[in-house]
Design a protein around this motif. Structure first.
Motif, PDB file in Angstrom:
ATOM      1  N   THR A  80       0.849  -1.191   0.000  1.00  0.00           N
ATOM      2  CA  THR A  80       0.000   0.000   0.000  1.00  0.00           C
ATOM      3  C   THR A  80       0.883   1.238   0.000  1.00  0.00           C
ATOM      4  N   CYS A  81       0.356   2.305  -0.525  1.00  0.00           N
ATOM      5  CA  CYS A  81       1.097   3.557  -0.636  1.00  0.00           C
ATOM      6  C   CYS A  81       0.226   4.715  -0.185  1.00  0.00           C
ATOM      7  N   VAL A  95      -3.430   3.135  -0.344  1.00  0.00           N
ATOM      8  CA  VAL A  95      -3.886   2.759  -1.680  1.00  0.00           C
ATOM      9  C   VAL A  95      -3.091   1.539  -2.128  1.00  0.00           C
ATOM     10  N   GLU A  96      -3.792   0.485  -2.523  1.00  0.00           N
ATOM     11  CA  GLU A  96      -3.108  -0.717  -3.004  1.00  0.00           C
ATOM     12  C   GLU A  96      -2.667  -0.499  -4.448  1.00  0.00           C
ATOM     13  N   LEU A  97      -1.508  -1.043  -4.777  1.00  0.00           N
ATOM     14  CA  LEU A  97      -1.040  -0.990  -6.154  1.00  0.00           C
ATOM     15  C   LEU A  97      -1.992  -1.770  -7.045  1.00  0.00           C
ATOM     16  N   GLY A  98      -2.200  -1.282  -8.252  1.00  0.00           N
ATOM     17  CA  GLY A  98      -3.022  -2.006  -9.217  1.00  0.00           C
ATOM     18  C   GLY A  98      -2.293  -3.243  -9.703  1.00  0.00           C
ATOM     19  N   GLY A 142       0.976  -2.599 -11.125  1.00  0.00           N
ATOM     20  CA  GLY A 142       1.863  -1.790 -10.302  1.00  0.00           C
ATOM     21  C   GLY A 142       1.543  -0.307 -10.345  1.00  0.00           C
ATOM     22  N   SER A 143       0.452   0.051 -11.004  1.00  0.00           N
ATOM     23  CA  SER A 143       0.061   1.447 -11.182  1.00  0.00           C
ATOM     24  C   SER A 143      -0.772   1.946 -10.009  1.00  0.00           C
TER      25      SER A 143
END
Length: 79
Positions: free
Chosen positions: A5-6, A25-28, A31-32
């Motif tokens: 998460t970021c 926010v979890e990476l898609g 990785g986006s």
């Protein structure tokens, strides 16, 4: 598999001090973080619908900074 998460900051070009932070926010799959823009838009829309007196804030990080005076705080000695 661990989840990454970021905390993502959104801001207009050239104005990084006026920003919205979206935490966790979890990476898609690729990785986006593009999908996080929807969270920022939702925050902008929700805040715009309320008077500032009803906005809520939370301190995310605190830092202390001390400026030094290069003349009085210079500890270097030339020998």
């Amino acid at each position: 598999m661990p989840t990454t998460t970021c905390t993502v900051a959104f801001y207009p070009p050239g104005n990084s001090h006026n920003r919205i932070l979206v935490p966790e926010v979890e990476l898609g799959p690729d990785g986006s973080l593009e999908h996080a823009k929807a969270y920022a838009q939702d925050a902008i829309t929700a805040l715009a619908a309320l008077p500032q007196s009803q906005w809520r804030m939370k301190v995310i990080q605190t830092s202390q900074v001390q400026d030094t005076d290069p003349i009085t705080d210079n500890k270097r000695t030339d020998t």
